[in-house]
Design an enzyme around this catalytic site. Sequence first.
Site: not given
Length: 876
Positions: A303, A442, A707
């Site tokens: 369409d 930590s 750490d």
Amino acid sequence: MPLHIYRDWVFPSRPCIMHNALQKWSLPYLRATVGATEMSVVVTTDGYADSVRGDHFVMPAERLLPLARHPGVLYVQKQCSNLLTELPQLLPDLEPHVPWASEALGKMPEAVNFWLGEAAAVMSLHKDHYENLYCVLSGEKHFLFHPPSDRPFIPYELYTPATYRLTEAGTFEVVDEEAMEKVPWLPLDPLTPDLSRYPQYRGAQALRCTMQAGEMLYLPALWFHHVQQSQGCIADSGFWVALALLVQVTHREFYVTLWLPTACNHRLQTRTVNNCRNPVWKQSFYFWVHSQIKNMVELKVFDQDLLTSDVPMLSVLFDVGTLLPGEFRRQSFLLSLQARELSRLHVRLKEAGDQKESKGKDQLVVPGSYEGSQEATVGSDSFRFHFPTCWEQELSIHLQVPVVAIMATGGGVRAMTSLYGQLTGLRELGLLDCVFYITGASGSTWTLENLYKDPEWSQKDLGGATVLLKMQVTKNKLGVLAPSQLQWYYQELEEHARLGHPACFTNLWDLINEAMRHDGPDVHKLSEQRQALRHGQKPLPMYYALNTKGHGLSTFEFGGAFIPSELFGSEFFMGLLMKRMPESRICFLEGIWTNLYAASLQDSLYWSSESSPFWDRWAQTLTSLDKEQVPVLKMEVPPSLAGRIGELFSGLLTWRPLAQATHNFLRGLQFHKDYFQHPHFSSWKDTKLDGLPNQLTPGEHRLCLLDVGYFVNTSCPPLLQPTRDVDLILSLDYNLNATFQDQGNPRQLQLVGRMCQEQGIPFPPISPSLDEERQPRECHKFSDPGRPEAPVILHFPLVNDSFRDYSAPGVPRTPEEQEAGRVNLSPSDSPYHYSKVTYSQEDLDKLLGLAHYNICNNQERLPAALREAVRKRRQH
């Protein structure tokens, strides 16, 4: 379609509307089908069910009634899948589930509810903690709703529960439910808000909509909504979205395309037939085909649309090989055409707050519409969008929603305990729903690891999680070094090495650390935390670690930016997965985040002999490194005997025998020849720049991780990535000495500010007043009005200020409660020193209470910081 729904709506937690989604029921049909079946109906005097009346939360009376006229305002609204249990006659009309929704949401429907109400029935403003599809089958629904980010501006209060009861005289009375706990509810009527009593509601941005029959909507959990309806409105379990539509019918313009890829390299197309419901083309197309290959012709009916891309109406694949030479065959393909509809959406923004805080422009977007996007301001004229109704389009309003993050420092068990208390406070204030990211370092990572085992932790009372905390913190730790436990460590380390993971001291620390907090092996893995993030309702957790190399440090991330978290520890080369290792239990990662025992001899000498912190020395080295140039040709003379002896001692000084080692997933990647001059690479020092690329991390076989507190006790750097665009950072500092100056050395947050200043990262100046330096308050705000791109920092140091005198905000302590307010935070003799791994029950309760109080005692500053972050985002 499920992928599209999940990607565009479910994952970002955005509402979505589907048009022409279902057949409609009518009241005559219901009366004929249901008959005299009784159903649960709530009855009220004025239609307000589950609402605030004075100082009571009043619930409606509930009765079993047939579908007929009755006195009072009635509303069928019972939950718990009332359609299945009370109206089985309607089940033949229903499918068992909505396939695309079940796949996109990852589960089958848990309940199907039927709602039927009259115009006077109203649902007061509230939110739900589950995903919903909402379907209007007859009539209209009128909604007002707020996104979860409006929570800081929406008041909550506790009310005594009560219920309407119908007396013998036919009147209603309110009966207290004293045996029930008080109910938290929203006291505000959003249609006529009392802004003098609730001024913070000015900051909320309400959206309104009207839903028509036949529409289905998806609304994520935690969206606030207020509901009204037209007389005799029928709805089927779900939620709603702000779209009001005017429908017009347009004509169709058809054409057909043919594509036979084995005979033609392009698609052929018929002419377009305009304004005809039964088009005829009468066109012929010829192809030469090879009989020994598969020849599939594709036919598509379109369409034509002059505004947007053409709409496909039918697609057919036909096997030409089924035809014989000379055969003529007529083939019919059924196409059920429906009238195309052009929707026109009208939008207008109305004032819902202080105009001084609402001067920014919001962007309205309907993808694929004729207008595309439009900028809107409060009070401006309405806007129109035109688009085909058959499309599943939705208005996207690009609101200025701040990105909020929580940054927690390290501090062992002290950090773990305090973070529990502060998260509990944020949840009680309703602010936890506003947080996008949460980073830990930590000890604070232990809290995140505990909480994210439960995918629904942020929607629950944290009391249950606190019970686990108390068990972990108060348990006796002596058994972790028992002979039987040591034997178990040996077996685990042997198995870990057998799987191919490098052996190192940190692996032993991992197991000891696990035994100190758990009664047995913790089988949880980091990748499993994705379950908590499926619907985007919880903050994204980020665990921060450092990569060490020689005497330098570099920070980096894993999980998303580089590799999936389940592949961390596997072997990669040049970006390819060479050997996949089984994902380690999370304890082997916790040892990385909490390993403070990896200092080299050189670092120890610096710490003991120099007054300046290690960070200063690293920053000075990095600053001088920026000034170096990479030589085109570099020749080195073989070292002399003295030089070799010097290298030996240098190696001893910089060796970290206790650091963690893991396979380097960056191994083999190469740098561009001009990497050193690249502005982004040099200004954003995520990887330490050495003099030559051969000395960078990709040339190493192993990563050496430890750490982050070894560098600076903060988890802030991951939040400073430009793509995260964080507006507000809640800085939770667990250092015992909370002053901003300690013997002339800057504290942690100031170190972050200096690092950002040297690297050109937007960050507000950390400049406390003299009084704040001497005596820190419970909360400090830092911002830079001249740099809207810099985040607002709300800093919460670990201090005992007013908590010693108040048990709760505004509630003075009684003489019996004075002891509970004495929290020893002295760095010298505190029971919360980082070396203390076991707390008494009394000390634990004090610390939890202090952390919780310091958040709740700043319940006015937190929303104010959110509003400032919104203003800065609009400027930015």
